[in-house]
Motif scaffolding. Structure first.
Motif, PDB file in Angstrom:
ATOM      1  N   ASP A 433       7.405  -9.911  -3.298  1.00  0.00           N
ATOM      2  CA  ASP A 433       8.497 -10.808  -3.655  1.00  0.00           C
ATOM      3  C   ASP A 433       9.854 -10.117  -3.675  1.00  0.00           C
ATOM      4  OD1 ASP A 433       7.719  -9.306  -5.876  1.00  0.00           O
ATOM      5  OD2 ASP A 433       7.934 -10.946  -7.304  1.00  0.00           O
ATOM      6  N   ILE A 434       9.947  -8.911  -4.239  1.00  0.00           N
ATOM      7  CA  ILE A 434      11.272  -8.313  -4.407  1.00  0.00           C
ATOM      8  C   ILE A 434      11.925  -7.999  -3.066  1.00  0.00           C
ATOM      9  CG2 ILE A 434      10.745  -7.440  -6.709  1.00  0.00           C
ATOM     10  CD1 ILE A 434      10.505  -4.630  -5.522  1.00  0.00           C
ATOM     11  N   ASP A 435      11.130  -7.653  -2.054  1.00  0.00           N
ATOM     12  CA  ASP A 435      11.695  -7.387  -0.737  1.00  0.00           C
ATOM     13  C   ASP A 435      12.270  -8.659  -0.123  1.00  0.00           C
ATOM     14  OD1 ASP A 435      10.912  -4.785  -1.054  1.00  0.00           O
ATOM     15  OD2 ASP A 435       9.512  -4.748   0.633  1.00  0.00           O
ATOM     16  N   TRP A 436      11.531  -9.763  -0.213  1.00  0.00           N
ATOM     17  CA  TRP A 436      12.008 -11.023   0.355  1.00  0.00           C
ATOM     18  C   TRP A 436      13.258 -11.501  -0.378  1.00  0.00           C
ATOM     19  CZ3 TRP A 436      12.986 -16.003  -1.256  1.00  0.00           C
ATOM     20  CH2 TRP A 436      13.171 -16.958  -0.248  1.00  0.00           C
ATOM     21  N   ILE A 437      13.252 -11.420  -1.691  1.00  0.00           N
ATOM     22  CA  ILE A 437      14.372 -11.948  -2.484  1.00  0.00           C
ATOM     23  C   ILE A 437      15.653 -11.175  -2.187  1.00  0.00           C
ATOM     24  CG2 ILE A 437      15.234 -12.125  -4.862  1.00  0.00           C
ATOM     25  CD1 ILE A 437      12.167 -12.738  -5.513  1.00  0.00           C
ATOM     26  N   TYR A 438      15.589  -9.839  -2.182  1.00  0.00           N
ATOM     27  CA  TYR A 438      16.800  -9.096  -1.860  1.00  0.00           C
ATOM     28  C   TYR A 438      17.208  -9.301  -0.408  1.00  0.00           C
ATOM     29  CZ  TYR A 438      20.001  -5.452  -0.544  1.00  0.00           C
ATOM     30  OH  TYR A 438      21.090  -4.790  -0.017  1.00  0.00           O
ATOM     31  N   SER A 439      16.262  -9.217   0.513  1.00  0.00           N
ATOM     32  CA  SER A 439      16.606  -9.262   1.935  1.00  0.00           C
ATOM     33  C   SER A 439      17.127 -10.624   2.372  1.00  0.00           C
ATOM     34  CB  SER A 439      15.383  -8.894   2.783  1.00  0.00           C
ATOM     35  OG  SER A 439      14.391  -9.914   2.730  1.00  0.00           O
ATOM     36  N   GLN A 440      16.646 -11.714   1.769  1.00  0.00           N
ATOM     37  CA  GLN A 440      17.021 -13.055   2.211  1.00  0.00           C
ATOM     38  C   GLN A 440      18.053 -13.728   1.306  1.00  0.00           C
ATOM     39  OE1 GLN A 440      15.768 -13.948   5.286  1.00  0.00           O
ATOM     40  NE2 GLN A 440      15.055 -11.840   5.049  1.00  0.00           N
ATOM     41  N   LEU A 441      18.044 -13.411   0.024  1.00  0.00           N
ATOM     42  CA  LEU A 441      18.949 -14.072  -0.917  1.00  0.00           C
ATOM     43  C   LEU A 441      20.089 -13.165  -1.365  1.00  0.00           C
ATOM     44  CD1 LEU A 441      16.353 -15.954  -3.152  1.00  0.00           C
ATOM     45  CD2 LEU A 441      17.274 -16.581  -0.909  1.00  0.00           C
ATOM     46  N   GLY A 442      19.962 -11.860  -1.138  1.00  0.00           N
ATOM     47  CA  GLY A 442      21.058 -10.949  -1.429  1.00  0.00           C
ATOM     48  C   GLY A 442      21.295 -10.690  -2.899  1.00  0.00           C
ATOM     49  N   VAL A 443      20.271 -10.833  -3.738  1.00  0.00           N
ATOM     50  CA  VAL A 443      20.406 -10.493  -5.158  1.00  0.00           C
ATOM     51  C   VAL A 443      19.402  -9.393  -5.484  1.00  0.00           C
ATOM     52  CG1 VAL A 443      21.230 -12.778  -5.806  1.00  0.00           C
ATOM     53  CG2 VAL A 443      18.788 -12.286  -5.931  1.00  0.00           C
ATOM     54  N   PRO A 444      19.731  -8.509  -6.427  1.00  0.00           N
ATOM     55  CA  PRO A 444      18.814  -7.420  -6.768  1.00  0.00           C
ATOM     56  C   PRO A 444      17.536  -7.959  -7.405  1.00  0.00           C
ATOM     57  CG  PRO A 444      20.697  -7.453  -8.260  1.00  0.00           C
ATOM     58  CD  PRO A 444      20.994  -8.434  -7.175  1.00  0.00           C
ATOM     59  N   ALA A 445      16.407  -7.332  -7.079  1.00  0.00           N
ATOM     60  CA  ALA A 445      15.103  -7.799  -7.550  1.00  0.00           C
ATOM     61  C   ALA A 445      14.253  -6.601  -7.945  1.00  0.00           C
ATOM     62  CB  ALA A 445      14.401  -8.617  -6.460  1.00  0.00           C
ATOM     63  N   TYR A 446      13.459  -6.770  -9.010  1.00  0.00           N
ATOM     64  CA  TYR A 446      12.728  -5.652  -9.605  1.00  0.00           C
ATOM     65  C   TYR A 446      11.323  -6.063 -10.004  1.00  0.00           C
ATOM     66  CZ  TYR A 446      17.488  -3.973  -9.858  1.00  0.00           C
ATOM     67  OH  TYR A 446      18.768  -3.606  -9.515  1.00  0.00           O
ATOM     68  N   THR A 447      10.413  -5.103  -9.921  1.00  0.00           N
ATOM     69  CA  THR A 447       9.042  -5.257 -10.408  1.00  0.00           C
ATOM     70  C   THR A 447       8.814  -4.285 -11.552  1.00  0.00           C
ATOM     71  OG1 THR A 447       8.126  -5.968  -8.274  1.00  0.00           O
ATOM     72  CG2 THR A 447       6.608  -4.936  -9.825  1.00  0.00           C
ATOM     73  N   TYR A 448       8.299  -4.797 -12.665  1.00  0.00           N
ATOM     74  CA  TYR A 448       7.836  -3.937 -13.750  1.00  0.00           C
ATOM     75  C   TYR A 448       6.316  -3.821 -13.664  1.00  0.00           C
ATOM     76  CZ  TYR A 448      12.215  -4.394 -16.502  1.00  0.00           C
ATOM     77  OH  TYR A 448      13.512  -4.352 -16.955  1.00  0.00           O
ATOM     78  N   GLU A 449       5.802  -2.621 -13.870  1.00  0.00           N
ATOM     79  CA  GLU A 449       4.373  -2.393 -14.079  1.00  0.00           C
ATOM     80  C   GLU A 449       4.231  -1.856 -15.499  1.00  0.00           C
ATOM     81  OE1 GLU A 449       1.900  -3.134 -12.161  1.00  0.00           O
ATOM     82  OE2 GLU A 449       2.702  -3.341 -10.131  1.00  0.00           O
ATOM     83  N   ILE A 450       3.592  -2.628 -16.374  1.00  0.00           N
ATOM     84  CA  ILE A 450       3.627  -2.360 -17.814  1.00  0.00           C
ATOM     85  C   ILE A 450       2.268  -1.872 -18.303  1.00  0.00           C
ATOM     86  CG2 ILE A 450       4.116  -3.363 -20.081  1.00  0.00           C
ATOM     87  CD1 ILE A 450       5.649  -5.599 -18.522  1.00  0.00           C
ATOM     88  N   GLY A 451       2.262  -0.750 -19.022  1.00  0.00           N
ATOM     89  CA  GLY A 451       1.041  -0.240 -19.628  1.00  0.00           C
ATOM     90  C   GLY A 451       0.377   0.842 -18.795  1.00  0.00           C
TER      91      GLY A 451
END
Length: 699
Positions: A433-451
């Motif tokens: 998701d984060i690659d598509w969102i930044y590449s197509q919508l131009g807003v920063p996107a992040y994934t957290y991996e928790i624990g």
């Protein structure tokens, strides 16, 4: 995208009914029917540590490996003994093999959980008396999240709108399933335009959870964030400033179909460790990662860890779909689907985000402009990471890399999670998701991996959730608060402390601390960590909300350095008296200003001081002028004039001050005083004209 009326919810689907909907039978129906789980030494998944150089050979030998963590230059794969044997047969020898329960500290007993075993979960004040169905000691069920979302919209109509933005895969097939729900949280939500205006509306921050069904702690973090915002509005300055100026969008559960079979598998008898963390056998559907699209599912065993129905929703997005670490095997945990956005959960979310942020194809060579608004965070577990684009290839160009990276390290400040591109800290993976969102919508996107495995792995005891919330909440807050200018505010310094107080004279004293040192400090990430610079300036503003900030006031710095104390004041005027919020931000060596920090101050009753006004010039009796028009005679004064009253006024003979006697030589300050003076001058002028006429007649 419309607000839907609250439906009558059927009771949570029984395990057997879910199995029937999936068309599962035999060994696959067993765990769903809540049969007794095997003992601690039987059917235990294994964690295989492979060198990075062996990973490609391992994926050739066993397509679709479930890589869950990184350890230095090595990766950790979730598997089963049969997979381990297959790898060894192909010449791939794991560096380490450990049973999943041993990695948690050792399995000790089987615990029985029911829907009534609720934890002490937080609720916003207006829902404080509500009860919600739980599983595994306190985690809320899919039905509970649906009910919670409706309840929030009903209890907080001024702040919350419920948006049904699509259907899960099972629902699109007429096989039960669920609505895909999001909450739109902002001040005066009913007065906002339809949420399809992209960059024209308020800035948007999107928080998405549990795209992978087994990652049960993630929706609990999103639940707490919603509760914090609603309790904080009007009580906490920062939460209030955020909702006054920004829309927060929360999707608690992006994969409700898959989540439901996980919760069924963790209800009843569940193998647990001494700390209460679950260690399900590899046949348990608790290991479900994907959605429940079973159209191509043809299992050959009952090992759910390595053979399960569905499509991996974080391998189905359209940018560089079908490349690194995505499988063509429909039974594999990382199965990418038949085409980009083939899954309704992905396609519907993509359309919602397109409405919220608008299109801007950054891809590899077009940086988004500094004024582009919005930020996206998706919560996963586990491994303690903050990941930013591009994940499909660590070497790929990211046009806005520096602010995206700075934003990520600000988010990892409170927890020191490993921070970087996926391939820098774990492994390249495509179709996320984060690659598509930044590449197509131009807003920063992040994934957290928790624990981590030390804190319960995929199924931590419910009483651990508060600890996770404490780790990640500051990062979520930063991402949301910088969403109005993510490409500039993330580069500036941060205000770590702020005190503001209204003084007796109506001015506002301001003090606190600003720093540029608020970056994560994971040792393996230091080579990517932005450079700290000195705080160059701090400024304050007083305003109704962040969007109405106008004039700013520079504050004084106590010395120089990366962390400094600041102080100053804002003078009283009509604008600063009426505003109830102080905003402060800091600038570092990058030249950029960090996000605004807010504090409440009391309003102040403001009485403006009129400007002094010059009296009218008196007529000189020595040079009288004949009136051009006849005028009405002026009534005579009620008292006899003094001997000199018809002559020029005496020097210093101003009117009396009602409040405190004569003000010798003072100019009039009020309208009443000015009127009295003008009346006296008119009387004097009339007397002068009368004398002049009498003299003229005599001559």
């Amino acid at each position: 995208m419309t607000k839907h009326p609250r439906p009558r919810h059927a009771p949570r689907l029984a395990a057997a009914a879910t199995a029937a909907a999936l068309g599962l039978s035999g060994a696959f129906a067993g765990p769903l029917a809540a049969v007794a789980q095997p003992g601690p030494a039987q059917d235990d998944p294994v964690l295989l540590t492979l060198s990075a150089t062996d990973l490609a050979a391992a994926e050739d030998a066993v397509p679709g490996l479930d890589v869950i963590a990184g350890s230095g230059s090595d990766v950790v794969v979730l598997a089963d003994p049969q997979t381990e044997e297959a790898l060894r047969d192909e010449g791939v020898t794991p560096l380490r093999a450990q049973s999943y329960s041993e990695s948690l500290g050792g399995q000790t007993s089987t615990t029985t959980f029911t829907a009534e075993d609720g934890g002490d979960y937080p609720l916003p004040e207006r829902l404080s008396g509500n009860d919600y169905e739980t599983f595994f000691g306190g985690y809320r069920t899919v039905e509970a999240y649906t009910e919670y979302a409706h309840d929030l919209a009903e209890a907080y109509p001024e702040l919350v709108e419920l948006v049904d933005f699509g259907d899960s895969w099972l629902k699109t097939q007429g096989r039960g399933g669920h609505d895909l729900l999001a909450l739109r949280i902002t001040a005066d939500v009913a007065e906002q335009p339809a949420p399809a205006d992209a960059q024209e509306g308020k800035p948007r921050f999107a928080l998405i959870a549990q795209a992978h069904a087994r990652e049960i702690i993630t929706s609990e973090i999103a639940w707490r964030y919603a509760a914090e915002l609603l309790d904080g509005y009007g009580a906490d300055a920062q939460a209030t400033a955020l909702l006054d100026s920004t829309e927060v969008w929360i999707n608690f559960q992006n994969n409700p179909d898959g989540i439901q079979i996980v919760e069924d598998a963790l209800t009843g008898e569940v193998p647990t460790t001494e700390d209460g963390d679950a260690a399900p056998p590899y046949t348990s559907q608790a290991w479900q990662r994907k959605n429940l699209n079973d159209s191509e599912f043809e299992p050959t065993s009952d090992v759910w860890v390595s053979q399960q129905p569905g499509v991996d929703l974080n391998r189905n997005w359209g940018f560089h779909w079908g490349e690194a670490s995505s499988s063509t095997n429909p039974t594999a945990a990382s199965y990418r689907g038949t085409a980009p956005h083939s899954e309704p959960e992905v396609d519907a979310l993509a359309e919602l985000l397109r409405d919220l942020f608008g299109d801007f194809p950054a891809e590899n060579d077009t940086p988004a402009p500094d004024d582009r608004k919005g930020t996206y965070v998706n919560l996963h577990s586990y491994s303690d990471y903050v990941i930013y684009p591009y994940a499909y290839d660590a070497e790929a160009e990211v046009p806005n890399l520096e602010p995206i990276k700075a934003n990520a390290f600000r988010q990892s400040y409170a927890n020191d999670f490993a921070t970087g591109k996926a391939g820098e800290i774990l492994y390249d993976n495509s179709g996320n998701d984060i690659d598509w969102i930044y590449s197509q919508l131009g807003v920063p996107a992040y994934t957290y991996e928790i624990g981590t495995v030390e804190t319960g792995g995929f199924f931590p005891a419910y009483d651990r959730v508060d600890e996770f919330w404490g780790q990640v909440a500051p990062g979520i807050r930063f991402a949301a608060e910088a969403a109005y200018e993510p490409y500039t505010a993330s580069l500036g310094a941060v205000v770590s402390e702020l005190d503001a107080e209204r003084q007796d004279d109506g001015s506002i004293s301001i003090s606190g601390t600003a720093t540029d040192a608020a970056y994560g400090n994971d040792p393996s990430s230091l080579e990517r960590r932005p450079e700290e610079t000195a705080v160059e300036a701090v400024e304050a503003a007083v305003a109704e909300d962040r969007n109405s900030i106008g004039e700013t006031v520079p504050l004084s710095l106590d010395g120089e350095g990366i962390t400094v104390e600041y102080s100053g004041s804002v003078a009283l005027d009509e604008r600063t008296a009426a505003a109830g919020n102080v905003f402060v931000r800091a600038q570092n060596g990058s030249g950029q200003w960090g996000p605004w920090q807010a504090a409440f101050v009391e309003t102040f009753e403001f009485e403006p001081t009129p400007s002094p006004t010059e009296p009218a010039e008196p007529t000189d009796p020595a040079e009288p002028t004949e009136p051009t028009e006849p005028t009405e005679p002026t009534p005579a004064p009620t008292s006899e004039p003094g001997p000199d009253e018809t002559d020029a006024p005496s020097p210093g003979g101003g009117p009396s001050d009602e409040a405190g006697g004569d003000r010798d030589g003072a100019l009039p300050r009020t309208g009443a005083e000015l009127t009295a003076l003008l009346a006296g001058l008119l009387l004097l002028a009339a007397g002068t004209v009368a004398v002049w006429l009498t003299v003229r007649r005599r001559t």
